[in-house]
Design an enzyme around this catalytic site. Structure first.
Site, PDB file in Angstrom:
ATOM      1  N   CYS A 104      38.319  63.002  14.433  1.00 32.66           N
ATOM      2  CA  CYS A 104      37.380  61.936  14.786  1.00 32.66           C
ATOM      3  C   CYS A 104      36.076  62.596  15.240  1.00 32.66           C
ATOM      4  O   CYS A 104      36.052  63.291  16.253  1.00 32.66           O
ATOM      5  CB  CYS A 104      37.964  61.071  15.897  1.00 32.66           C
ATOM      6  SG  CYS A 104      36.829  59.797  16.505  1.00 32.66           S
ATOM      7  N   GLY A 105      35.000  62.403  14.483  1.00 33.96           N
ATOM      8  CA  GLY A 105      33.741  63.075  14.780  1.00 33.96           C
ATOM      9  C   GLY A 105      33.097  62.621  16.074  1.00 33.96           C
ATOM     10  O   GLY A 105      32.698  63.439  16.914  1.00 33.96           O
TER      11      GLY A 105
ATOM     12  N   ASN B  48      44.673  57.219  17.326  1.00 31.76           N
ATOM     13  CA  ASN B  48      44.042  55.946  17.020  1.00 31.76           C
ATOM     14  C   ASN B  48      44.517  54.885  18.010  1.00 31.76           C
ATOM     15  O   ASN B  48      45.511  55.071  18.715  1.00 31.76           O
ATOM     16  CB  ASN B  48      44.395  55.497  15.594  1.00 31.76           C
ATOM     17  CG  ASN B  48      43.580  56.227  14.540  1.00 31.76           C
ATOM     18  OD1 ASN B  48      42.404  56.512  14.736  1.00 31.76           O
ATOM     19  ND2 ASN B  48      44.212  56.528  13.412  1.00 31.76           N
TER      20      ASN B  48
ATOM     21  N   CYS C  81      31.375  55.518  13.198  1.00 34.10           N
ATOM     22  CA  CYS C  81      32.432  56.450  12.793  1.00 34.10           C
ATOM     23  C   CYS C  81      31.755  57.765  12.431  1.00 34.10           C
ATOM     24  O   CYS C  81      30.956  57.814  11.483  1.00 34.10           O
ATOM     25  CB  CYS C  81      33.213  55.893  11.609  1.00 34.10           C
ATOM     26  SG  CYS C  81      34.466  57.038  10.968  1.00 34.10           S
TER      27      CYS C  81
END
Length: 261
Positions: free
Chosen positions: A74-75, A65, A199
């Protein structure tokens, strides 16, 4: 020390990419990661991703992050990493890679549209005014009115830091329905500690939550995020979601060299 980096974005969710197959990057230096992601004093990004070798797949994804801490899946970052691997010549149009939540399969076409298989979801917790589920990262999903003027920053922080999810917290998605199988969402991301333009795990969570709660009968759902359009598809049987795919653009922005000393 100089680091070659690549900048990518997927529907406005942006990432610093580093080819770390030679393991030159100091992976435990959270301050360095945070600095590189800083939008005023660094390159600027929602997160930093290392591409590394893996003995049984095409590559390994290591995700941080923007606060510098290594995080859960994280897609959009995974989709962008597939595009990065293609740019590096590691893959052609399909791949398997390993991430913190396990094995992933993905395809990429010539227009840069990446379809990424996400983890199966076997539990969707419904709690009156919200839903909680894990799509590689934990997600709170809540329907709201007037999403375009909703205070995502403050209301998201209240939930993320509230007693509901304890010290670890959760990502928080606010949702409105725009059609039979279309939804708009805005997401407060933990680790970024604010709203992002998109997201991927959040869009996946919203799609599954909307199906699970009967807001749609479709297994192909369009999500309008602040940075564009994503599609989520799945196979659902008795509340168990398999063959979950997150699909959308993954775009190269620029390449550069950053000096850190």
């Amino acid at each position: 020390m100089n680091y070659i980096f690549y900048k990518y974005q997927g529907t406005g969710n942006d990432f610093v990419m580093i080819d770390n197959r030679d393991l030159h990057f100091p992976k435990n230096d959270t301050k360095l990661v945070e600095k590189l992601c800083d939008r005023r004093f660094g390159i600027g990004a929602d997160g930093l991703i290392l591409l590394e070798n893996d003995p049984s797949t095409d590559f390994r994804m290591v995700y941080y992050n923007s606060d510098g801490n290594e995080s859960s899946m994280c897609g959009n970052g995974g989709r962008c990493l597939v595009a990065f691997a293609k740019q590096l010549g590691i893959i052609d149009n399909e791949t398997t890679f390993i991430a913190t939540d396990g094995l992933h399969y993905a395809t990429i076409n010539e227009e840069g549209i990446v379809s990424l298989q996400m983890k199966d979801v076997d539990e969707v917790q419904e709690h009156g005014n919200h839903v909680f589920l894990n799509t590689g990262s934990p997600h709170h999903v809540q329907m709201v009115e007037d999403l375009h003027i909703f205070d995502v920053q403050n209301e998201g922080a209240k939930i993320r830091y509230g007693a509901l999810y304890g010290k670890a917290g959760s990502n928080v998605n606010f949702v409105s329905q725009t059609g039979e199988n279309t939804f708009r969402l805005r997401t407060y991301e933990r680790g970024v500690e604010g709203e992002t333009l998109s997201c991927g795990t959040g869009a996946t969570a919203v799609a599954i939550a909307m199906k699970s709660t009967g807001k749609t009968d479709s297994s192909l759902i369009e999500l309008q995020v602040e940075g564009g359009i994503l599609e989520v598809s799945f196979v659902e049987k008795n509340g168990f979601f398999t063959h979950v795919f997150l699909k959308g653009p993954a775009n190269f922005v620029f390449k550069g060299v950053v000096s850190v000393g």
